[in-house]
Scaffold this motif. Structure first.
Motif, PDB file in Angstrom:
ATOM      1  N   ASP A   1      -5.756   8.637   8.488  1.00 20.88           N
ATOM      2  CA  ASP A   1      -5.819   9.054   7.088  1.00 20.88           C
ATOM      3  C   ASP A   1      -5.717   7.889   6.103  1.00 20.88           C
ATOM      4  OD1 ASP A   1      -6.022  11.651   7.958  1.00 20.88           O
ATOM      5  OD2 ASP A   1      -3.890  12.113   7.681  1.00 20.88           O
ATOM      6  N   ASN A   2      -5.304   6.743   6.583  1.00 19.48           N
ATOM      7  CA  ASN A   2      -5.185   5.579   5.690  1.00 19.48           C
ATOM      8  C   ASN A   2      -6.499   4.835   5.488  1.00 19.48           C
ATOM      9  OD1 ASN A   2      -2.360   5.878   5.376  1.00 19.48           O
ATOM     10  ND2 ASN A   2      -2.001   4.830   7.328  1.00 19.48           N
TER      11      ASN A   2
ATOM     12  N   LEU B   1       0.499   0.787   7.811  1.00 20.46           N
ATOM     13  CA  LEU B   1      -0.801   0.385   8.337  1.00 20.46           C
ATOM     14  C   LEU B   1      -0.728  -0.213   9.735  1.00 20.46           C
ATOM     15  CD1 LEU B   1      -2.464  -1.267   5.196  1.00 20.46           C
ATOM     16  CD2 LEU B   1      -2.607   1.109   5.974  1.00 20.46           C
TER      17      LEU B   1
ATOM     18  N   THR C   1       0.823  -1.210   0.000  1.00 17.05           N
ATOM     19  CA  THR C   1       0.000   0.000   0.000  1.00 17.05           C
ATOM     20  C   THR C   1       0.859   1.264   0.000  1.00 17.05           C
ATOM     21  OG1 THR C   1      -0.073   0.127   2.424  1.00 17.05           O
ATOM     22  CG2 THR C   1      -1.790  -1.185   1.337  1.00 17.05           C
TER      23      THR C   1
ATOM     24  N   ALA D   1      -8.284   4.280   2.030  1.00 18.67           N
ATOM     25  CA  ALA D   1      -7.545   3.579   0.983  1.00 18.67           C
ATOM     26  C   ALA D   1      -7.608   2.056   1.140  1.00 18.67           C
ATOM     27  CB  ALA D   1      -6.077   4.020   0.983  1.00 18.67           C
TER      28      ALA D   1
ATOM     29  N   ILE E   1       6.928   1.134   5.892  1.00 19.57           N
ATOM     30  CA  ILE E   1       5.801   1.052   4.971  1.00 19.57           C
ATOM     31  C   ILE E   1       5.904  -0.153   4.045  1.00 19.57           C
ATOM     32  CG2 ILE E   1       5.423   3.544   4.998  1.00 19.57           C
ATOM     33  CD1 ILE E   1       6.827   3.675   2.250  1.00 19.57           C
TER      34      ILE E   1
ATOM     35  N   ARG F   1       1.919   2.503   2.724  1.00 23.86           N
ATOM     36  CA  ARG F   1       1.491   3.180   3.947  1.00 23.86           C
ATOM     37  C   ARG F   1       1.871   2.331   5.171  1.00 23.86           C
ATOM     38  NH1 ARG F   1      -3.186   6.643   2.578  1.00 23.86           N
ATOM     39  NH2 ARG F   1      -3.476   6.564   0.311  1.00 23.86           N
TER      40      ARG F   1
ATOM     41  N   ASP G   1       1.749  -4.026   6.150  1.00 22.94           N
ATOM     42  CA  ASP G   1       1.444  -2.795   5.421  1.00 22.94           C
ATOM     43  C   ASP G   1       0.822  -3.069   4.060  1.00 22.94           C
ATOM     44  OD1 ASP G   1       2.643  -1.229   7.486  1.00 22.94           O
ATOM     45  OD2 ASP G   1       4.614  -1.760   6.678  1.00 22.94           O
TER      46      ASP G   1
ATOM     47  N   TYR H   1      -2.142  -4.655   1.407  1.00 22.24           N
ATOM     48  CA  TYR H   1      -3.606  -4.625   1.412  1.00 22.24           C
ATOM     49  C   TYR H   1      -4.174  -5.836   2.150  1.00 22.24           C
ATOM     50  CZ  TYR H   1      -3.815  -0.670  -1.809  1.00 22.24           C
ATOM     51  OH  TYR H   1      -3.700   0.578  -2.375  1.00 22.24           O
TER      52      TYR H   1
ATOM     53  N   TYR I   1      -6.769   3.625  11.958  1.00 21.10           N
ATOM     54  CA  TYR I   1      -6.133   3.805  10.655  1.00 21.10           C
ATOM     55  C   TYR I   1      -5.968   5.269  10.245  1.00 21.10           C
ATOM     56  CZ  TYR I   1      -6.363  -1.191   9.658  1.00 21.10           C
ATOM     57  OH  TYR I   1      -6.168  -2.549   9.690  1.00 21.10           O
TER      58      TYR I   1
END
Length: 399
Positions: free
Chosen positions: A201-202, A141, A137, A205, A147, A139, A152, A154, A199
């Motif tokens: 701001d993530n 997570l 991702t 997504a 990251i 990100r 991290d 999906y 989560y």
């Protein structure tokens, strides 16, 4: 695990090139034989699910083991399949490779070869597709400061395609009509349980399916049966936010709403943008490792009940003597229904693998392959080889 010898790698690369070239000229569901005369015509069809733990720690390793043809764990899995001889089989935790590379090697080197005297089994048709496990991702997570970790992605995984799945079938697969839901966003499910505080701001997504959800239509005679395949994330390995438990709940809910169809499924969109669920009155079999027991384990309350309570399906409740004799955790779910042998005492043995047919398909038999200790076939089960899950099957009459 230690790395394989260089010569083995070269062999696998050669096989990949050869199989890739062959697959390029075939449809994705084609297998060793597409001759319609090879298709069985029986009115009784056996559907099965098996989380076979055919996942490996690094990309490419499963194909190497499949190419070798002598891996003991894969051989044990193949023997279990041969002993139960399903006509349609969903295999969970089968690392994804494009162009059916690992699938073809599994069929050719293991399933089509007798394992300890068992009758070989041929699946002319197969379907597999990309999954979310291991797909980055970009990100953080899991809040570990990086990251690029498995948490991290999906869906949790060390590389893209780890813990994938495959449908094997003796009957033709209508590949053009398959629907996949890999990219459906969690936020787009109404009244979802997405833990936004965790989560931040993530959240917007995130994809809902930890692997994917598939609707794979197969043709049995003149009848279409939709194989509804999925493998939600385990409701564990998280914290007080219960991010995996809530995701497991909503992954199961996606299946329940898809089965309901109509207005309940209007929010669902597949990977090409088509909305909605099953057509009214469609025949189907819902199956897969749902990682949710009706009463025990760490699921959010009522998770699997979302599917079990649907009036469109029946629960054959397959059982085994082995599970009944082995249970010692004092669970609420009857021990003979258990389908997975997990660590004691927590979570202990659970019923997490399901094969649930639509009400128009008459069930004539069902079982969980869990032979009692000391009986024929028990040596295929842990702690020696195969998987901590058991193969589960049902027989249905198709008219």
């Amino acid at each position: 695990m230690s790395s394989r010898p260089t010569r083995a790698r070269h062999l696998v690369l050669a096989l990949v090139v050869l199989l890739g070239a062959t697959a390029a000229a075939c449809s994705r569901d084609s297998g060793p034989s597409d001759d319609p005369s090879d298709t069985p015509t029986a009115s009784t069809v056996r559907f099965a699910t098996f989380n076979a733990s055919l996942n490996r720690s690094r990309a490419g390793e499963l194909a190497e083991d499949m190419a070798a043809g002598n891996d003991p764990q894969i051989g044990a899995v193949a023997e279990i399949v041969q002993r139960n001889h399903p006509d349609v089989l969903l295999v969970n935790e089968f690392d994804y490779y494009p162009d059916n590379i690992a699938v073809d090697l599994f069929r050719q080197n293991y399933l089509s070869v007798s394992q300890r005297g068992q009758t070989p089994i041929d699946y002319p048709y197969a379907y597999t597709a990309p999954v979310n496990t291991g797909v980055p991702t970009g990100r953080d997570l899991d809040r570990d400061g990086r990251i690029d970790g498995p948490g991290d992605a999906y869906g949790f995984g060390a590389f893209p395609g780890q813990y994938g799945m495959v449908v094997l079938s003796k009957f033709p697969i209508d590949t053009a009509a398959v629907r996949t839901f890999q990219n459906f966003l969690w936020k787009d499910m109404p009244d979802n349980l997405l833990p936004r505080d965790y989560y931040g701001d993530n959240a917007d997504a995130l994809r809902l399916s930890s692997k994917s959800h598939w609707d794979v239509p197969i043709t049995v005679g003149e009848k279409t049966i939709h194989v509804l395949a999925s493998h939600p994330t385990p409701p564990s390995f998280d914290g007080p936010e219960d991010r995996n438990g809530t995701r497991n709940h909503d992954e199961v809910r996606l299946s329940a709403d898809y089965i309901a169809g109509g207005g309940d499924a209007n929010y669902i969109y597949d990977d090409v943008g088509v909305r909605g669920g099953l057509p009214e009155g469609a025949s189907f079999v819902f199956l897969g490792d749902q990682n949710s027991d009706p009463n025990d384990g760490g699921s959010v309350a009522g998770t699997i009940a979302q599917v079990l309570s649907r009036p469109e399906l029946t629960d054959p409740a397959p059982v085994s003597d082995g599970a009944k004799l082995q249970a010692s955790q004092g669970h609420t779910t009857p021990a003979e229904l258990d389908t997975a042998d997990f660590a004691d005492p927590d979570p202990g043995n659970l019923r997490v693998d399901y094969v649930l047919p639509s009400v128009d398909l008459t069930v004539t038999g069902s079982a969980v392959f869990w032979p009692p200790t000391g009986t024929d076939g028990a040596d295929l089960l842990p702690p020696t080889v195969s998987s901590d899950h058991r193969l589960v099957w049902i027989d249905v009459t198709v008219s």
